[in-house]
Scaffold this motif. Structure first.
Motif, PDB file in Angstrom:
ATOM      1  N   GLN A  20      14.957  81.249   9.456  1.00 30.95           N
ATOM      2  CA  GLN A  20      15.335  81.415  10.852  1.00 30.95           C
ATOM      3  C   GLN A  20      14.448  82.471  11.502  1.00 30.95           C
ATOM      4  OE1 GLN A  20      20.121  80.409  10.623  1.00 30.95           O
ATOM      5  NE2 GLN A  20      19.442  82.492  10.804  1.00 30.95           N
TER       6      GLN A  20
ATOM      7  N   VAL B 296      14.142  84.870  14.906  1.00 32.87           N
ATOM      8  CA  VAL B 296      14.951  85.399  15.990  1.00 32.87           C
ATOM      9  C   VAL B 296      14.029  86.079  17.000  1.00 32.87           C
ATOM     10  CG1 VAL B 296      16.836  86.932  16.636  1.00 32.87           C
ATOM     11  CG2 VAL B 296      16.894  85.749  14.429  1.00 32.87           C
TER      12      VAL B 296
ATOM     13  N   THR C 145      13.968  88.108  20.669  1.00 35.59           N
ATOM     14  CA  THR C 145      14.869  88.924  21.474  1.00 35.59           C
ATOM     15  C   THR C 145      14.282  89.120  22.868  1.00 35.59           C
ATOM     16  OG1 THR C 145      15.578  90.089  19.478  1.00 35.59           O
ATOM     17  CG2 THR C 145      16.108  91.107  21.595  1.00 35.59           C
TER      18      THR C 145
ATOM     19  N   TYR D  58      19.356  86.432  22.478  1.00 33.25           N
ATOM     20  CA  TYR D  58      18.772  86.183  21.159  1.00 33.25           C
ATOM     21  C   TYR D  58      18.556  84.676  21.006  1.00 33.25           C
ATOM     22  CZ  TYR D  58      20.636  90.864  20.332  1.00 33.25           C
ATOM     23  OH  TYR D  58      20.926  92.206  20.431  1.00 33.25           O
TER      24      TYR D  58
ATOM     25  N   VAL E 126      17.571  81.976  18.311  1.00 32.24           N
ATOM     26  CA  VAL E 126      17.440  81.756  16.875  1.00 32.24           C
ATOM     27  C   VAL E 126      16.873  80.359  16.665  1.00 32.24           C
ATOM     28  CG1 VAL E 126      18.598  81.746  14.646  1.00 32.24           C
ATOM     29  CG2 VAL E 126      19.423  83.245  16.477  1.00 32.24           C
TER      30      VAL E 126
ATOM     31  N   ARG F  58      28.157  90.844  12.744  1.00 27.16           N
ATOM     32  CA  ARG F  58      27.427  89.707  12.182  1.00 27.16           C
ATOM     33  C   ARG F  58      28.218  88.442  12.483  1.00 27.16           C
ATOM     34  NH1 ARG F  58      27.127  86.686   7.278  1.00 27.16           N
ATOM     35  NH2 ARG F  58      24.969  86.135   6.709  1.00 27.16           N
TER      36      ARG F  58
ATOM     37  N   THR G 195      23.152  82.498  11.360  1.00 27.99           N
ATOM     38  CA  THR G 195      23.722  83.831  11.234  1.00 27.99           C
ATOM     39  C   THR G 195      22.909  84.781  12.105  1.00 27.99           C
ATOM     40  OG1 THR G 195      22.360  84.311   9.291  1.00 27.99           O
ATOM     41  CG2 THR G 195      24.563  83.432   8.902  1.00 27.99           C
ATOM     42  N   LEU G 196      23.591  85.706  12.759  1.00 25.60           N
ATOM     43  CA  LEU G 196      22.925  86.620  13.691  1.00 25.60           C
ATOM     44  C   LEU G 196      23.684  87.934  13.744  1.00 25.60           C
ATOM     45  CD1 LEU G 196      20.776  87.066  15.954  1.00 25.60           C
ATOM     46  CD2 LEU G 196      22.482  86.198  17.570  1.00 25.60           C
TER      47      LEU G 196
END
Length: 653
Positions: free
Chosen positions: A538, A540, A542, A552, A554, A631, A647-648
């Motif tokens: 992944q 990400v 920003t 964000y 992803v 999270r 997941t972030l």
């Protein structure tokens, strides 16, 4: 002159590959849980897999909670049928970040390494204090005492082999002092090495000598003692046979050293140890004979100089050929790729050594093709030969010093294996039946959606011995969605209580339960294990704009995206907005969506109430946020029934 230049070029190129084999280290190759990973539920044990077999009696593994308290249960134990693996049991771990520290001594070469890494249970490790961050596996720096000990051992043994080879080839008889000093130097070097090994391993000398590693040490001391006896016999007899015994004893000590190194841990030790031993002996016959050539030239009559120089040159040529041939084989094994010359500490040190070796070879070629003829042409013609030999001796001494440093570093090929710890190559899960009679360790490779290889070790819970089963199958159930039907994969028997098979049953990212259905002659049983697929890569991005929430984006490996922002992104009531896009940037049609959160004020993997804002892929969920890191785990299903798992982590200031 052309012949001279060609010879130098040929030998330098050959020696560019000819390097003494460097001992490796038991570096951490992978772990379960993986370094830097987050697991949804507490593991029952921590599993560490090393690049070499760890000596269990000289190894330790500790699992520390956030306060630095050890929480493991008992000492680390080897896994049945997996000699490179250590496991340590842990109790049920609460949500939080845990640090695993390890120290181990390699069975193959006796080197001690140590390191640490962190993982999270329901919490991302990046939220841990700096002391708990993942430590990248690196080759430890050799100690000064270890380098000095190896240098003295190599120097002493090389001089003894060189004295024996030169004396037998030329008929020269030496004074007692040089050989006695060489034997004492080798003994001193081995003693310093062992004391340094004890200090680095942090154990007592008795514990070290009683260990598996201590078996190699005892053999090396026995061979060195035989060297001392042979030198003592030679000082009394001063015969050619006694001198041959000195060389044979020193060669035996070299064999013990080769077997105690990385060469002894290969799948064909008779070949790798033999190759390393021949390499070491050839270096002794060639380079170790240089000081004795210099001494012989200084006291020889004019008419004898040519004979001495020519006989040594012939012997050195044979030794050099053996050095090149054996060095090529060992280097191909331990370097692994040319790019590692500049990309690893081992490769860079090797380049420094090769520069010095090139000087030694060039000087040797100069002697063979020019200075020997001059030494036999006039009474004072040996001056250039002796000056060149003096420089050769100094350069060879430096080469042995760099070699002592080099053998304290992990070979480039061995260090490259540790890359697996950053991105695990598989998923490992363990479980046992209700009656705690049988344990199953399931390895799924690569552990992602799609085709996978399954390897199940079915062993007795108490003894770890393979269970006598007649058939084993795996029944898979997707835990994130109840409407996905179960699927079964039949396994085939493999050695050491293992059962293997292949299948495409893992079709969705997320949490799965694999139930091992074990058939036995008496009665069947089932052993459930749970695991989570490896998350696809992944990226990400920003986007921060003053006065607006941070966005964000992803991107997962197939090009789909999830755009996420927390509004207003401050302590208090927040809305988590999620919009799904396809690879072209168009909004995806999402059929199902769920989100869980971990962080301050929420329990581990707490589901958030969510609602859909449009007909496609825009969702929002409410979160009562506090200051700290959260999270989020986002699970969606698109209109093609394909799962999207993201997941972030988002920091609330």
């Amino acid at each position: 002159m052309r012949r001279f230049a060609a010879a130098v070029a040929f030998v330098v190129v050959g020696l560019a590959l000819a390097t003494p084999a460097a001992s490796a280290h038991a570096l951490l190759a992978s772990s379960q849980p993986a370094a830097g990973s987050t697991v949804a539920a507490s593991p029952t044990q921590i599993t560490l897999t090393f690049t070499e077999r760890p000596d269990t009696s000289l190894s330790s593994v500790h699992v520390l909670d956030g306060s630095g308290r050890s929480v493991e249960r008992g000492a680390a134990q080897p896994s049945p049928g997996q000699p490179e693996t250590l496991t340590v049991a842990v109790p049920t771990l609460a949500a939080g970040v845990y640090t695993v520290t390890w120290r181990t001594t390699s069975v193959d070469d006796g080197h001690t390494t140590a390191g640490s890494f962190s993982f999270g249970v329901g919490v991302e490790p990046s939220s841990a204090p700096s002391s708990q961050q993942v430590t990248a596996p690196k080759s430890p720096s050799p100690t000064a005492a270890g380098v000095m000990g190896r240098w003295c051992l190599y120097l002493g043994l090389a001089l003894l082999v060189g004295a024996s080879a030169f004396g037998l080839a030329t008929g020269s008889v030496w004074r007692r002092l040089p050989l006695c000093v060489a034997a004492l130097t080798a003994t001193f070097g081995l003693s310093v090495m062992v004391l340094d090994q004890r200090a680095v391993a942090r154990v007592g000398l008795g514990a070290l000598l009683r260990s598996h590693t201590g078996g190699h040490i005892r053999w090396e001391f026995a061979a060195t003692a035989l060297v001392i006896v042979a030198v003592a016999a030679w000082t009394a007899l001063r015969s050619q046979m006694a001198l041959a015994a000195v060389g044979a004893a020193a060669a035996l000590a070299m064999l013990a050293r080769a077997d105690a190194g990385h060469a002894g841990g290969s799948s064909a030790p008779w070949f790798t140890v033999g190759t390393q031993w021949l390499h070491f002996v050839a270096v002794g016959a060639w380079a170790g004979g240089l000081p004795f050539l210099l001494a012989a030239l200084a006291r020889a009559e004019f008419e004898d100089r040519g004979r001495l120089a020519r006989r040594f040159s012939a012997m050195a040529t044979v030794g050099l050929a053996v050095v090149v041939a054996t060095g090529v084989l060992r280097t191909l094994d331990e370097l692994g790729a040319w790019s590692r010359f500049t990309g690893t500490s081992f490769g860079k040190t090797l380049l420094v050594k090769l520069c010095i070796v090139a000087v030694v070879v060039a000087l040797g070629a100069l002697n063979r093709f020019r200075n020997i003829r001059r030494a036999t042409a006039a009474p004072d013609g040996d001056r250039a030969l002796r000056r060149t030999v003096i420089v050769e001796i100094a350069a060879v001494t430096a080469v042995l010093g760099v070699t002592a440093l080099l053998t304290g570093l992990a070979p480039a090929a061995s260090e490259a294996k540790t890359n697996r710890s950053a991105t695990p190559a598989n998923v490992v899960a363990e479980g046992h039946d209700f009656g705690t009679t049988t344990r199953v360790r399931l390895t799924i490779t690569p552990g992602t959606v799609g085709p996978n290889h399954f390897d199940a070790a079915v062993v007795d819970y108490d003894t770890g011995h393979p269970v006598d089963a007649t058939a084993v199958a795996l029944r898979f159930q997707y835990l994130d969605r109840a409407d996905i039907p179960a699927a079964t994969v039949s396994l085939k028997r493999a050695p050491s209580g293992r059962w293997i098979g292949d299948g495409t049953t893992i079709a969705l990212d997320g949490r799965w339960r694999a139930t091992a259905v074990i058939e036995r002659s008496a009665a069947g049983l089932e052993v459930p294990v749970t695991f989570e697929t490896r998350t696809p890569p992944q990226k990400v991005d920003t986007q921060r704009t003053p006065g607006l929430p941070t966005i964000y984006t992803v991107t997962i490996n197939d090009g789909r995206q999830a755009q996420v922002y927390l509004d207003p992104g401050e302590p208090g009531l927040n809305e988590l907005h999620v919009t799904y896009l396809d690879a072209s940037g168009e909004e995806l049609h999402i059929l199902d969506f769920s989100v869980t959160a971990d962080g301050p004020g929420v329990t581990s993997a707490q589901p958030l109430t969510q609602r859909k804002l449009d007909d496609l892929g825009h969702y929002v969920a409410d979160l009562q946020a506090r200051t700290g890191r959260y999270r989020f785990t986002l699970v969606a299903t698109d209109h093609l029934n394909a799962a999207i798992r993201v997941t972030l982590s988002i920091e609330v200031p």
